[in-house]
Motif scaffolding. Structure first.
Motif, PDB file in Angstrom:
ATOM      1  N   UNK A   1      75.489  80.693  -2.970  1.00 27.13           N
ATOM      2  CA  UNK A   1      76.718  80.542  -3.734  1.00 27.13           C
ATOM      3  C   UNK A   1      77.097  79.067  -3.817  1.00 27.13           C
ATOM      4  N   UNK A   2      77.801  78.707  -4.871  1.00 32.07           N
ATOM      5  CA  UNK A   2      78.423  77.398  -5.004  1.00 32.07           C
ATOM      6  C   UNK A   2      79.941  77.616  -4.977  1.00 32.07           C
ATOM      7  N   UNK A   3      80.645  76.779  -4.222  1.00 27.99           N
ATOM      8  CA  UNK A   3      82.078  76.995  -4.036  1.00 27.99           C
ATOM      9  C   UNK A   3      82.851  75.690  -4.176  1.00 27.99           C
ATOM     10  N   UNK A   4      84.116  75.822  -4.566  1.00 28.16           N
ATOM     11  CA  UNK A   4      85.055  74.702  -4.608  1.00 28.16           C
ATOM     12  C   UNK A   4      86.399  75.201  -4.102  1.00 28.16           C
ATOM     13  N   UNK A   5      87.183  74.305  -3.483  1.00 29.28           N
ATOM     14  CA  UNK A   5      88.439  74.719  -2.869  1.00 29.28           C
ATOM     15  C   UNK A   5      89.580  73.767  -3.183  1.00 29.28           C
ATOM     16  N   UNK A   6      90.378  74.045  -4.214  1.00 27.10           N
ATOM     17  CA  UNK A   6      91.620  73.299  -4.402  1.00 27.10           C
ATOM     18  C   UNK A   6      92.528  73.451  -3.182  1.00 27.10           C
ATOM     19  N   UNK A   7      93.173  72.340  -2.778  1.00 26.75           N
ATOM     20  CA  UNK A   7      93.968  72.342  -1.545  1.00 26.75           C
ATOM     21  C   UNK A   7      95.268  71.560  -1.747  1.00 26.75           C
ATOM     22  N   UNK A   8      96.047  71.886  -2.777  1.00 27.90           N
ATOM     23  CA  UNK A   8      97.271  71.115  -3.009  1.00 27.90           C
ATOM     24  C   UNK A   8      98.311  71.244  -1.907  1.00 27.90           C
ATOM     25  N   UNK A   9      98.326  72.376  -1.189  1.00 32.18           N
ATOM     26  CA  UNK A   9      99.329  72.530  -0.125  1.00 32.18           C
ATOM     27  C   UNK A   9      99.081  71.556   1.021  1.00 32.18           C
ATOM     28  N   UNK A  10      97.872  71.039   1.121  1.00 26.65           N
ATOM     29  CA  UNK A  10      97.561  70.035   2.142  1.00 26.65           C
ATOM     30  C   UNK A  10      97.670  68.617   1.636  1.00 26.65           C
ATOM     31  N   UNK A  11      98.081  68.471   0.372  1.00 22.15           N
ATOM     32  CA  UNK A  11      98.185  67.141  -0.194  1.00 22.15           C
ATOM     33  C   UNK A  11      96.865  66.584  -0.664  1.00 22.15           C
TER      34      UNK A  11
ATOM     35  N   UNK B   1      87.485  78.914   4.651  1.00 16.29           N
ATOM     36  CA  UNK B   1      87.316  79.679   3.423  1.00 16.29           C
ATOM     37  C   UNK B   1      85.945  80.343   3.373  1.00 16.29           C
ATOM     38  N   UNK B   2      84.935  79.678   3.909  1.00 15.84           N
ATOM     39  CA  UNK B   2      83.597  80.278   3.963  1.00 15.84           C
ATOM     40  C   UNK B   2      83.614  81.543   4.812  1.00 15.84           C
ATOM     41  N   UNK B   3      84.313  81.491   5.948  1.00 13.91           N
ATOM     42  CA  UNK B   3      84.430  82.685   6.796  1.00 13.91           C
ATOM     43  C   UNK B   3      85.171  83.790   6.055  1.00 13.91           C
TER      44      UNK B   3
ATOM     45  N   UNK C   1      92.763  88.263  -1.775  1.00 13.62           N
ATOM     46  CA  UNK C   1      93.161  87.313  -0.740  1.00 13.62           C
ATOM     47  C   UNK C   1      92.383  87.679   0.516  1.00 13.62           C
ATOM     48  N   UNK C   2      91.655  86.726   1.062  1.00 14.23           N
ATOM     49  CA  UNK C   2      90.820  86.966   2.240  1.00 14.23           C
ATOM     50  C   UNK C   2      91.293  86.087   3.387  1.00 14.23           C
ATOM     51  N   UNK C   3      91.207  86.640   4.589  1.00 10.56           N
ATOM     52  CA  UNK C   3      91.676  85.957   5.804  1.00 10.56           C
ATOM     53  C   UNK C   3      90.597  85.989   6.873  1.00 10.56           C
ATOM     54  N   UNK C   4      90.347  84.823   7.486  1.00  8.13           N
ATOM     55  CA  UNK C   4      89.503  84.751   8.682  1.00  8.13           C
ATOM     56  C   UNK C   4      90.014  83.605   9.544  1.00  8.13           C
ATOM     57  N   UNK C   5      91.331  83.562   9.691  1.00  9.97           N
ATOM     58  CA  UNK C   5      91.992  82.477  10.406  1.00  9.97           C
ATOM     59  C   UNK C   5      93.025  81.790   9.537  1.00  9.97           C
ATOM     60  N   UNK C   6      92.811  81.823   8.230  1.00  8.17           N
ATOM     61  CA  UNK C   6      93.764  81.319   7.245  1.00  8.17           C
ATOM     62  C   UNK C   6      93.549  82.117   5.964  1.00  8.17           C
ATOM     63  N   UNK C   7      94.563  82.131   5.103  1.00  5.97           N
ATOM     64  CA  UNK C   7      94.520  82.940   3.887  1.00  5.97           C
ATOM     65  C   UNK C   7      93.987  82.109   2.703  1.00  5.97           C
ATOM     66  N   UNK C   8      93.066  82.732   1.952  1.00  4.72           N
ATOM     67  CA  UNK C   8      92.445  82.080   0.808  1.00  4.72           C
ATOM     68  C   UNK C   8      92.368  83.078  -0.341  1.00  4.72           C
ATOM     69  N   UNK C   9      92.692  82.631  -1.537  1.00  2.91           N
ATOM     70  CA  UNK C   9      92.511  83.449  -2.724  1.00  2.91           C
ATOM     71  C   UNK C   9      91.093  83.236  -3.239  1.00  2.91           C
TER      72      UNK C   9
END
Length: 299
Positions: A224-234, A244-246, A173-181
């Motif tokens: 890198x190639x990245x994708x970000x599921x965001x169900x908590x934001x609808x 998430x990049x940060x 889990x990484x944080x730079x203003x918000x938490x991301x797995x």
């Protein structure tokens, strides 16, 4: 918002792309004075973007000019808040970039300071070859372990076998203003095949206070190639995720996966048909992470 208050101007910008068809769209309200939480959430829900940003005057102790989108000159300062269609989020990188580009088009490039719920985020805005480039500096980041049971639940929700993970990139889990797995796929094909259990992943993310899941595949030493599921934001998936990049930049540096001085390129949105490019800059001796990209107005 009071009953008789006029509706504020709502702008639409995309971040991390110079094309309106690329990057991540955001709503931008440069003068949110008079809007209460319910009104901001309603605007974000109406727009349907992963996040929208709302500016008001800066805190008294921050100083600088600005507030309500009327500031000018170096060091312009604002309070900024971010809402997804479902809830307020503490920090949003792409909406920060979009807002900085919108301000620069009105008052010129320069230095901005945003007081976010996560902390103070400076943004440098320049013009290069006719394009506006904004680079934010994150709050101080950190990473933490994820429990084995939580990791197993995340993989089950994603329908990703553990064997499909890249062993060189430990889940964190990484944080730079918000938490991301952060989870790294062993192949580009694994990253491209994303069909997850929305409700199951959303429940886990709420429990762990995650904003997105940062799915990563390493193309080369710095790409890198990245994708970000965001169900908590609808939203099923975020097209380009600056926060998430940060967080990923901090993660990669802390684990020694990239040099202390490095410029990383993150490609995101290709699988959604909205390609974007995020530049993550790491500097030796500087704990913060710098995330930059272009942006443009959506007509």
């Amino acid at each position: 918002m009071t009953t008789n208050a006029p509706r504020p101007e709502i702008l639409r910008y995309t971040a991390f792309s110079s094309s309106p068809e690329g990057g991540n769209p955001a709503g931008v309200v440069l003068d949110a004075t008079g809007l209460d939480d319910a009104a901001m959430l309603a605007i974000a829900a109406e727009l349907g973007y992963s996040e929208s940003a709302f500016l008001t005057a800066p805190p008294a102790d921050l100083g600088g000019e600005g507030g309500g989108g009327n500031g000018a000159g170096a060091g312009r300062a604002y309070t900024i808040r971010y809402f997804s269609p479902k809830a307020e989020v503490p920090f949003c990188g792409h909406a920060t970039i979009a807002t900085a580009v919108a301000l620069a088009e009105r008052t010129g490039p320069g230095e901005l300071v945003f007081a976010t719920p996560a902390g103070i985020v400076p943004v440098a805005v320049t013009e290069e070859g006719g394009a506006v480039l904004a680079t934010l500096t994150s709050v101080e980041p950190h990473t933490e372990e994820i429990a084995g049971t939580d990791l197993a639940e995340a993989l089950a929700a994603l329908d990703w076998p553990a064997a499909d993970l890249d062993p060189a990139f430990p889940p964190r889990i990484a944080f730079a203003g918000a938490r991301h797995l952060v989870l790294a796929a062993a192949t580009r094909a694994r990253l491209a095949d994303l069909a997850y259990d929305f409700a199951r992943l959303e429940e886990l993310m709420h429990r762990l206070d995650l904003t997105t899941v940062q799915l990563v595949w390493r193309e080369s030493a710095t790409v890198f190639h990245v994708r970000d599921p965001f169900p908590v934001g609808g939203v099923v998936e975020d097209p380009a995720t600056g926060a998430a990049a940060a967080a990923f930049g901090a993660y990669a540096r802390e684990l020694g996966l990239v040099p202390e001085d490095a410029v990383l390129t993150l490609h995101q949105g290709e699988d959604l048909g909205r390609p974007g490019e995020l530049t993550v800059t790491l500097r030796a001796g500087d704990p913060r992470v710098h995330v930059g990209g272009t942006g443009t107005r959506i007509v």
